[in-house]
Design a protein around this motif. Structure first.
Motif, short mmCIF file in Angstrom:
data_model
loop_
_atom_site.label_atom_id
_atom_site.label_comp_id
_atom_site.label_asym_id
_atom_site.label_seq_id
_atom_site.Cartn_x
_atom_site.Cartn_y
_atom_site.Cartn_z
N MET A 1 0.86 -1.20 0.00
CA MET A 1 0.00 0.00 0.00
C MET A 1 0.88 1.24 0.00
SD MET A 1 -2.85 1.01 2.85
CE MET A 1 -3.73 2.54 2.73
N PRO A 2 0.70 2.17 -0.96
CA PRO A 2 1.58 3.32 -1.03
C PRO A 2 1.41 4.26 0.15
CG PRO A 2 -0.25 3.55 -2.56
CD PRO A 2 -0.36 2.20 -1.96
N THR A 3 2.53 4.83 0.57
CA THR A 3 2.47 5.78 1.68
C THR A 3 1.88 7.09 1.21
OG1 THR A 3 4.78 5.87 1.20
CG2 THR A 3 4.17 5.38 3.44
N PRO A 4 0.99 7.69 2.04
CA PRO A 4 0.41 8.95 1.63
C PRO A 4 1.45 10.04 1.54
CG PRO A 4 -0.19 8.42 3.91
CD PRO A 4 0.56 7.27 3.37
N SER A 5 1.27 10.94 0.59
CA SER A 5 2.24 12.02 0.44
C SER A 5 2.19 12.93 1.65
CB SER A 5 1.90 12.84 -0.82
OG SER A 5 0.59 13.31 -0.73
N PRO A 6 3.37 13.40 2.10
CA PRO A 6 3.39 14.24 3.29
C PRO A 6 2.63 15.54 3.06
CG PRO A 6 5.52 14.27 2.17
CD PRO A 6 4.69 13.23 1.49
N ARG A 7 1.97 15.99 4.13
CA ARG A 7 1.23 17.25 4.03
C ARG A 7 2.20 18.42 4.15
NH1 ARG A 7 -4.32 16.50 4.86
NH2 ARG A 7 -4.83 14.37 5.47
N PRO A 8 1.91 19.50 3.44
CA PRO A 8 2.77 20.69 3.58
C PRO A 8 2.67 21.24 4.99
CG PRO A 8 0.80 21.19 2.30
CD PRO A 8 0.82 19.70 2.50
N PRO A 9 3.72 21.97 5.43
CA PRO A 9 3.69 22.50 6.79
C PRO A 9 2.59 23.53 6.97
CG PRO A 9 5.52 23.43 5.53
CD PRO A 9 4.92 22.36 4.69
N LEU A 10 2.17 23.66 8.24
CA LEU A 10 1.13 24.64 8.56
C LEU A 10 1.65 26.06 8.30
CD1 LEU A 10 -0.55 23.44 11.87
CD2 LEU A 10 -1.62 23.75 9.65
N ASP A 11 0.78 26.92 7.87
CA ASP A 11 1.13 28.31 7.66
C ASP A 11 0.13 29.19 8.41
OD1 ASP A 11 -1.20 29.08 5.77
OD2 ASP A 11 -0.35 27.30 4.83
N PRO A 12 0.42 30.47 8.59
CA PRO A 12 -0.49 31.34 9.35
C PRO A 12 -1.90 31.39 8.77
CG PRO A 12 1.64 32.40 9.06
CD PRO A 12 1.67 31.15 8.24
N LEU A 13 -2.03 31.31 7.44
CA LEU A 13 -3.34 31.37 6.81
C LEU A 13 -4.19 30.16 7.22
CD1 LEU A 13 -5.17 32.92 4.89
CD2 LEU A 13 -4.21 31.58 2.99
N THR A 14 -3.61 28.96 7.20
CA THR A 14 -4.36 27.76 7.58
C THR A 14 -4.71 27.79 9.06
OG1 THR A 14 -3.20 26.49 5.88
CG2 THR A 14 -4.31 25.24 7.61
N THR A 15 -3.74 28.21 9.89
CA THR A 15 -4.01 28.32 11.33
C THR A 15 -5.14 29.30 11.60
OG1 THR A 15 -1.67 27.87 11.77
CG2 THR A 15 -2.96 28.81 13.57
N GLY A 16 -5.12 30.43 10.91
CA GLY A 16 -6.18 31.42 11.07
C GLY A 16 -7.52 30.89 10.58
N ALA A 17 -7.50 30.11 9.49
CA ALA A 17 -8.74 29.54 8.95
C ALA A 17 -9.38 28.60 9.97
CB ALA A 17 -8.46 28.81 7.64
N VAL A 18 -8.55 27.77 10.62
CA VAL A 18 -9.08 26.83 11.62
C VAL A 18 -9.66 27.59 12.80
CG1 VAL A 18 -8.42 25.07 13.29
CG2 VAL A 18 -7.59 24.92 10.96
N GLY A 19 -8.94 28.62 13.28
CA GLY A 19 -9.44 29.42 14.39
C GLY A 19 -10.75 30.09 14.05
N LEU A 20 -10.85 30.62 12.83
CA LEU A 20 -12.09 31.27 12.38
C LEU A 20 -13.23 30.26 12.31
CD1 LEU A 20 -13.43 33.84 11.31
CD2 LEU A 20 -12.63 33.22 9.02
N ALA A 21 -12.93 29.04 11.82
CA ALA A 21 -13.96 28.01 11.71
C ALA A 21 -14.49 27.61 13.09
CB ALA A 21 -13.40 26.79 10.99
N VAL A 22 -13.60 27.48 14.07
CA VAL A 22 -14.03 27.11 15.43
C VAL A 22 -14.95 28.18 15.99
CG1 VAL A 22 -13.24 26.76 17.80
CG2 VAL A 22 -12.04 25.65 15.92
#
Length: 318
Positions: A1-22
């Motif tokens: 089974m192929p290993t999933p490709s690594p996710r890119p590192p977190l950035d301020p935009l993604t962190t802010g998006a999660v905070g806004l969603a919560v």
């Protein structure tokens, strides 16, 4: 089974998006409790206005996909969209009234039992549950009993709200189970337009048959309804979906549980609702149990098989 490709590192935009969603999903129950309108009417407008926003885009860009769902094998996927909308209507018809009958924090916590029901649905479908998931279910159920029991001495109205919130979490799991089948081959825009449309239609019929008032609200109530549409219905879902390209679904599932303390804090500030000590203990145990179900199920699924336990889908952002 192929290993999933690594996710890119977190950035301020993604962190802010999660905070806004919560924050967006945390505002749902307090806004429902605040709005001076029947819960079923709020549920109807929440879905109807979301369709009004999403529908024109979907119909303009996905006409071929809509047609495919009406003929041949596509009818099966179309049926899953419709059934998902029915389950979503049942979720809103139970969970949203609970936010007016019991404390906002309790309604939100009991509605967050969705991953527990998701695991039990998987078991009913013949997929075994790891021991750690059963432990998490036991802890979550114990926490729910304590949180609900704290309302027994308050009023029958609060207990009814607790039971409706639990039913809302169960219907949310059914909604996710049907949605998982539909979204395997259908775009998000087409799926959500059909699902929200069916949900709005059912809720409208229920309101008409039950004599529930759907118009004539004051400006403050309409602002609360619009805030629900823009926040929990559109912004919360969208931001969590955006974050999935850098955060796993399991992590998102756990992050959505932050809705419970977020809703409790907003209800305290806006509505003066301070949860009772026993209710706080029960909610803490419930959240621990649900986290064990989500994380334990996902870990077992990664270790196991080509058909992992579907305890990973994120809970419904209310």
């Amino acid at each position: 089974m192929p290993t999933p490709s690594p996710r890119p590192p977190l950035d301020p935009l993604t962190t802010g998006a999660v905070g806004l969603a919560v924050v967006a999903v945390s505002s749902s129950a307090p806004l429902i409790a605040y709005a001076a309108a029947p819960a079923l009417a709020i549920a109807f407008w929440r879905n109807m206005l979301a369709v009004a926003v999403l529908g024109p885009f979907s119909l303009a860009r996905r006409r071929a996909e809509f047609r495919r769902l009406t003929v041949g094998v596509g009818r099966r996927e179309g049926l899953f969209c419709v059934l998902s909308g029915v389950a979503l209507a049942a979720h809103f018809a139970t969970w949203m009234p609970s936010a007016k009958l019991t404390a906002v924090a309790t309604a939100t916590a009991l509605g967050a039992t969705q991953p527990v029901w998701q695991g039990l649905i998987a078991r009913a479908q013949g997929r075994g549950l790891p021991r750690v998931v059963w432990i998490g279910i036991a802890v979550a159920v114990g926490g729910a009993v304590i949180a609900t029991g704290a309302d027994v001495g308050i009023s029958g109205r609060a207990v009814a709200g607790d039971l409706l919130a639990v039913a809302g979490g169960m219907f949310a799991a059914v909604y996710t189970a049907f949605g998982e089948r539909a979204r395997a081959s259908i775009s998000t825009a087409t799926y959500t337009t059909i699902c929200y449309g069916v949900c709005a239609l059912i809720l409208l019929v229920v309101c008409l048959l039950g004599g529930v008032r759907t118009t004539g609200f004051d400006g403050r109530t309409w602002l609360a309804i619009l805030a629900l549409v823009a926040g929990a219905q559109l912004l919360g879902h969208s931001m969590f979906n955006y974050a999935l390209h850098k955060i796993s679904a399991t992590t998102v599932s756990v992050l959505i549980l932050l809705e419970v303390p977020g809703a409790a804090l907003l209800a305290w500030v806006w509505l003066g609702q301070l949860p009772r000590p026993y209710a706080l203990l029960g909610m803490a145990l419930l959240l621990i149990g649900v986290s064990v179900v989500v994380l334990g199920g996902a870990r077992a699924g990664r270790r196991a098989t080509p058909t992992p336990l579907p305890a990973d889908p994120a809970p419904l952002a209310d």
